[in-house]
Design a protein around this motif. Structure first.
Motif, PDB file in Angstrom:
ATOM      1  N   PRO A  74      55.899  39.414  31.166  1.00  0.00           N
ATOM      2  CA  PRO A  74      54.685  39.057  30.432  1.00  0.00           C
ATOM      3  C   PRO A  74      53.542  40.033  30.706  1.00  0.00           C
ATOM      4  CG  PRO A  74      55.176  37.405  32.130  1.00  0.00           C
ATOM      5  CD  PRO A  74      56.282  38.410  32.111  1.00  0.00           C
ATOM      6  N   LEU A  75      52.503  39.894  29.907  1.00  0.00           N
ATOM      7  CA  LEU A  75      51.337  40.762  30.006  1.00  0.00           C
ATOM      8  C   LEU A  75      50.711  40.708  31.400  1.00  0.00           C
ATOM      9  CD1 LEU A  75      49.428  42.610  28.431  1.00  0.00           C
ATOM     10  CD2 LEU A  75      48.193  40.586  27.690  1.00  0.00           C
ATOM     11  N   THR A  76      50.732  39.555  32.024  1.00  0.00           N
ATOM     12  CA  THR A  76      50.105  39.426  33.341  1.00  0.00           C
ATOM     13  C   THR A  76      50.809  40.274  34.398  1.00  0.00           C
ATOM     14  OG1 THR A  76      51.379  37.412  33.738  1.00  0.00           O
ATOM     15  CG2 THR A  76      49.125  37.145  32.926  1.00  0.00           C
ATOM     16  N   ASP A  77      52.083  40.603  34.201  1.00  0.00           N
ATOM     17  CA  ASP A  77      52.783  41.477  35.154  1.00  0.00           C
ATOM     18  C   ASP A  77      52.116  42.843  35.222  1.00  0.00           C
ATOM     19  OD1 ASP A  77      54.582  39.430  35.624  1.00  0.00           O
ATOM     20  OD2 ASP A  77      56.196  40.325  34.435  1.00  0.00           O
ATOM     21  N   MET A  78      51.732  43.365  34.063  1.00  0.00           N
ATOM     22  CA  MET A  78      51.072  44.666  33.999  1.00  0.00           C
ATOM     23  C   MET A  78      49.717  44.616  34.723  1.00  0.00           C
ATOM     24  SD  MET A  78      49.971  46.819  30.594  1.00  0.00           S
ATOM     25  CE  MET A  78      48.861  45.530  30.034  1.00  0.00           C
ATOM     26  N   PHE A  79      48.967  43.536  34.489  1.00  0.00           N
ATOM     27  CA  PHE A  79      47.672  43.396  35.156  1.00  0.00           C
ATOM     28  C   PHE A  79      47.853  43.256  36.664  1.00  0.00           C
ATOM     29  CE2 PHE A  79      46.139  41.252  31.027  1.00  0.00           C
ATOM     30  CZ  PHE A  79      45.767  42.462  30.479  1.00  0.00           C
ATOM     31  N   GLY A  80      48.852  42.479  37.070  1.00  0.00           N
ATOM     32  CA  GLY A  80      49.136  42.290  38.487  1.00  0.00           C
ATOM     33  C   GLY A  80      49.486  43.599  39.178  1.00  0.00           C
ATOM     34  N   GLU A  81      50.300  44.412  38.524  1.00  0.00           N
ATOM     35  CA  GLU A  81      50.667  45.713  39.096  1.00  0.00           C
ATOM     36  C   GLU A  81      49.438  46.614  39.236  1.00  0.00           C
ATOM     37  OE1 GLU A  81      53.430  47.063  40.519  1.00  0.00           O
ATOM     38  OE2 GLU A  81      54.112  44.970  40.427  1.00  0.00           O
ATOM     39  N   ALA A  82      48.556  46.592  38.232  1.00  0.00           N
ATOM     40  CA  ALA A  82      47.345  47.405  38.283  1.00  0.00           C
ATOM     41  C   ALA A  82      46.448  46.981  39.444  1.00  0.00           C
ATOM     42  CB  ALA A  82      46.593  47.318  36.962  1.00  0.00           C
ATOM     43  N   CYS A  83      46.294  45.675  39.653  1.00  0.00           N
ATOM     44  CA  CYS A  83      45.473  45.178  40.761  1.00  0.00           C
ATOM     45  C   CYS A  83      46.086  45.574  42.105  1.00  0.00           C
ATOM     46  CB  CYS A  83      45.330  43.655  40.686  1.00  0.00           C
ATOM     47  SG  CYS A  83      44.236  43.097  39.382  1.00  0.00           S
ATOM     48  N   LYS A  84      47.392  45.434  42.205  1.00  0.00           N
ATOM     49  CA  LYS A  84      48.088  45.764  43.449  1.00  0.00           C
ATOM     50  C   LYS A  84      47.950  47.257  43.762  1.00  0.00           C
ATOM     51  CE  LYS A  84      52.486  44.728  45.643  1.00  0.00           C
ATOM     52  NZ  LYS A  84      53.805  44.111  45.453  1.00  0.00           N
ATOM     53  N   GLU A  85      48.178  48.112  42.769  1.00  0.00           N
ATOM     54  CA  GLU A  85      48.073  49.557  42.965  1.00  0.00           C
ATOM     55  C   GLU A  85      46.666  49.982  43.377  1.00  0.00           C
ATOM     56  OE1 GLU A  85      49.516  52.105  39.826  1.00  0.00           O
ATOM     57  OE2 GLU A  85      51.295  50.842  39.571  1.00  0.00           O
ATOM     58  N   ALA A  86      45.662  49.373  42.742  1.00  0.00           N
ATOM     59  CA  ALA A  86      44.273  49.747  43.021  1.00  0.00           C
ATOM     60  C   ALA A  86      43.689  49.017  44.232  1.00  0.00           C
ATOM     61  CB  ALA A  86      43.410  49.476  41.787  1.00  0.00           C
ATOM     62  N   GLY A  87      44.382  47.969  44.713  1.00  0.00           N
ATOM     63  CA  GLY A  87      43.869  47.202  45.845  1.00  0.00           C
ATOM     64  C   GLY A  87      42.623  46.411  45.506  1.00  0.00           C
ATOM     65  N   VAL A  88      42.565  45.891  44.273  1.00  0.00           N
ATOM     66  CA  VAL A  88      41.388  45.136  43.827  1.00  0.00           C
ATOM     67  C   VAL A  88      41.808  43.812  43.202  1.00  0.00           C
ATOM     68  CG1 VAL A  88      40.038  47.233  43.387  1.00  0.00           C
ATOM     69  CG2 VAL A  88      41.369  46.210  41.527  1.00  0.00           C
ATOM     70  N   TRP A  89      40.840  42.901  43.095  1.00  0.00           N
ATOM     71  CA  TRP A  89      41.018  41.659  42.347  1.00  0.00           C
ATOM     72  C   TRP A  89      40.544  41.916  40.921  1.00  0.00           C
ATOM     73  CZ3 TRP A  89      41.277  36.308  44.479  1.00  0.00           C
ATOM     74  CH2 TRP A  89      41.710  36.298  45.812  1.00  0.00           C
ATOM     75  N   GLY A  90      41.092  41.179  39.953  1.00  0.00           N
ATOM     76  CA  GLY A  90      40.665  41.355  38.570  1.00  0.00           C
ATOM     77  C   GLY A  90      40.681  40.050  37.797  1.00  0.00           C
ATOM     78  N   VAL A  91      39.808  39.966  36.799  1.00  0.00           N
ATOM     79  CA  VAL A  91      39.774  38.836  35.862  1.00  0.00           C
ATOM     80  C   VAL A  91      40.155  39.403  34.497  1.00  0.00           C
ATOM     81  CG1 VAL A  91      38.333  37.111  34.726  1.00  0.00           C
ATOM     82  CG2 VAL A  91      37.971  37.641  37.139  1.00  0.00           C
ATOM     83  N   PHE A  92      41.134  38.755  33.853  1.00  0.00           N
ATOM     84  CA  PHE A  92      41.658  39.267  32.596  1.00  0.00           C
ATOM     85  C   PHE A  92      41.668  38.165  31.537  1.00  0.00           C
ATOM     86  CE2 PHE A  92      43.421  41.706  36.051  1.00  0.00           C
ATOM     87  CZ  PHE A  92      43.178  43.003  35.645  1.00  0.00           C
ATOM     88  N   SER A  93      41.304  38.543  30.323  1.00  0.00           N
ATOM     89  CA  SER A  93      41.286  37.634  29.194  1.00  0.00           C
ATOM     90  C   SER A  93      42.617  37.706  28.460  1.00  0.00           C
ATOM     91  CB  SER A  93      40.152  38.038  28.243  1.00  0.00           C
ATOM     92  OG  SER A  93      40.187  37.269  27.079  1.00  0.00           O
ATOM     93  N   LEU A  94      43.205  36.540  28.217  1.00  0.00           N
ATOM     94  CA  LEU A  94      44.465  36.455  27.473  1.00  0.00           C
ATOM     95  C   LEU A  94      44.219  35.644  26.205  1.00  0.00           C
ATOM     96  CD1 LEU A  94      46.866  35.515  30.414  1.00  0.00           C
ATOM     97  CD2 LEU A  94      46.330  37.793  29.560  1.00  0.00           C
ATOM     98  N   THR A  95      43.481  36.206  25.279  1.00  0.00           N
ATOM     99  CA  THR A  95      43.251  35.480  24.032  1.00  0.00           C
ATOM    100  C   THR A  95      44.551  35.469  23.256  1.00  0.00           C
ATOM    101  OG1 THR A  95      42.400  37.502  23.053  1.00  0.00           O
ATOM    102  CG2 THR A  95      40.778  35.945  23.882  1.00  0.00           C
ATOM    103  N   GLY A  96      45.046  34.308  23.019  1.00  0.00           N
ATOM    104  CA  GLY A  96      46.302  34.178  22.298  1.00  0.00           C
ATOM    105  C   GLY A  96      47.464  33.739  23.166  1.00  0.00           C
ATOM    106  N   GLU A  97      47.181  33.124  24.338  1.00  0.00           N
ATOM    107  CA  GLU A  97      48.268  32.606  25.171  1.00  0.00           C
ATOM    108  C   GLU A  97      48.952  31.473  24.417  1.00  0.00           C
ATOM    109  OE1 GLU A  97      49.115  30.533  29.489  1.00  0.00           O
ATOM    110  OE2 GLU A  97      47.178  30.222  28.527  1.00  0.00           O
ATOM    111  N   LYS A  98      50.250  31.591  24.223  1.00  0.00           N
ATOM    112  CA  LYS A  98      50.991  30.598  23.433  1.00  0.00           C
ATOM    113  C   LYS A  98      51.033  29.239  24.122  1.00  0.00           C
ATOM    114  CE  LYS A  98      53.740  33.795  20.900  1.00  0.00           C
ATOM    115  NZ  LYS A  98      54.959  34.109  20.255  1.00  0.00           N
ATOM    116  N   HIS A  99      50.985  28.208  23.304  1.00  0.00           N
ATOM    117  CA  HIS A  99      51.108  26.835  23.775  1.00  0.00           C
ATOM    118  C   HIS A  99      52.527  26.652  24.299  1.00  0.00           C
ATOM    119  CE1 HIS A  99      51.060  22.469  23.810  1.00  0.00           C
ATOM    120  NE2 HIS A  99      49.764  22.495  23.557  1.00  0.00           N
ATOM    121  N   GLU A 100      52.678  26.209  25.546  1.00  0.00           N
ATOM    122  CA  GLU A 100      53.999  26.159  26.175  1.00  0.00           C
ATOM    123  C   GLU A 100      54.923  25.092  25.604  1.00  0.00           C
ATOM    124  OE1 GLU A 100      50.943  24.523  27.418  1.00  0.00           O
ATOM    125  OE2 GLU A 100      51.167  25.712  29.232  1.00  0.00           O
ATOM    126  N   GLU A 101      54.376  24.014  25.061  1.00  0.00           N
ATOM    127  CA  GLU A 101      55.211  22.940  24.534  1.00  0.00           C
ATOM    128  C   GLU A 101      55.400  23.013  23.020  1.00  0.00           C
ATOM    129  OE1 GLU A 101      53.679  19.187  25.843  1.00  0.00           O
ATOM    130  OE2 GLU A 101      53.565  19.848  27.932  1.00  0.00           O
TER     131      GLU A 101
END
Length: 89
Positions: A1-28
């Motif tokens: 998922p998209l959050t994997d890419m954001f997670g890798e970026a935070c880990k590589e840079a050693g920072v925390w991040g807030v990310f907007s996911l406009t359009g997260e699908k309804h799980e049910e």
């Protein structure tokens, strides 16, 4: 998922991040309108908080109202962090 890419970026840079996911699908119900979502990711690349907008501005915004509420997370260096979107505050 998209959050994997954001997670890798935070880990590589050693920072925390807030990310907007406009359009997260309804799980049910994948055919329902999506959520307007924020995620807080720590410097290990892990999602530590997720927030979905509670009060979409209808009829202009076609989001499904959020269902997670809000809470406080301990952030970097012991800082307290909470998230909201727009008029939810």
């Amino acid at each position: 998922p998209l959050t994997d890419m954001f997670g890798e970026a935070c880990k590589e840079a050693g920072v925390w991040g807030v990310f907007s996911l406009t359009g997260e699908k309804h799980e049910e119900h994948p055919k329902k309108n999506p959520y307007n979502t924020l995620v807080l990711i720590n410097d290990d690349g892990e999602i530590v908080q997720k927030y979905r907008k509670l009060l979409p501005w209808t009829p202009i915004e076609g989001w499904t109202p959020g269902n997670l509420g809000t809470f406080v997370t301990e952030g970097p260096k012991g800082m307290k962090v909470s998230m909201i979107i727009c008029d939810d505050g």
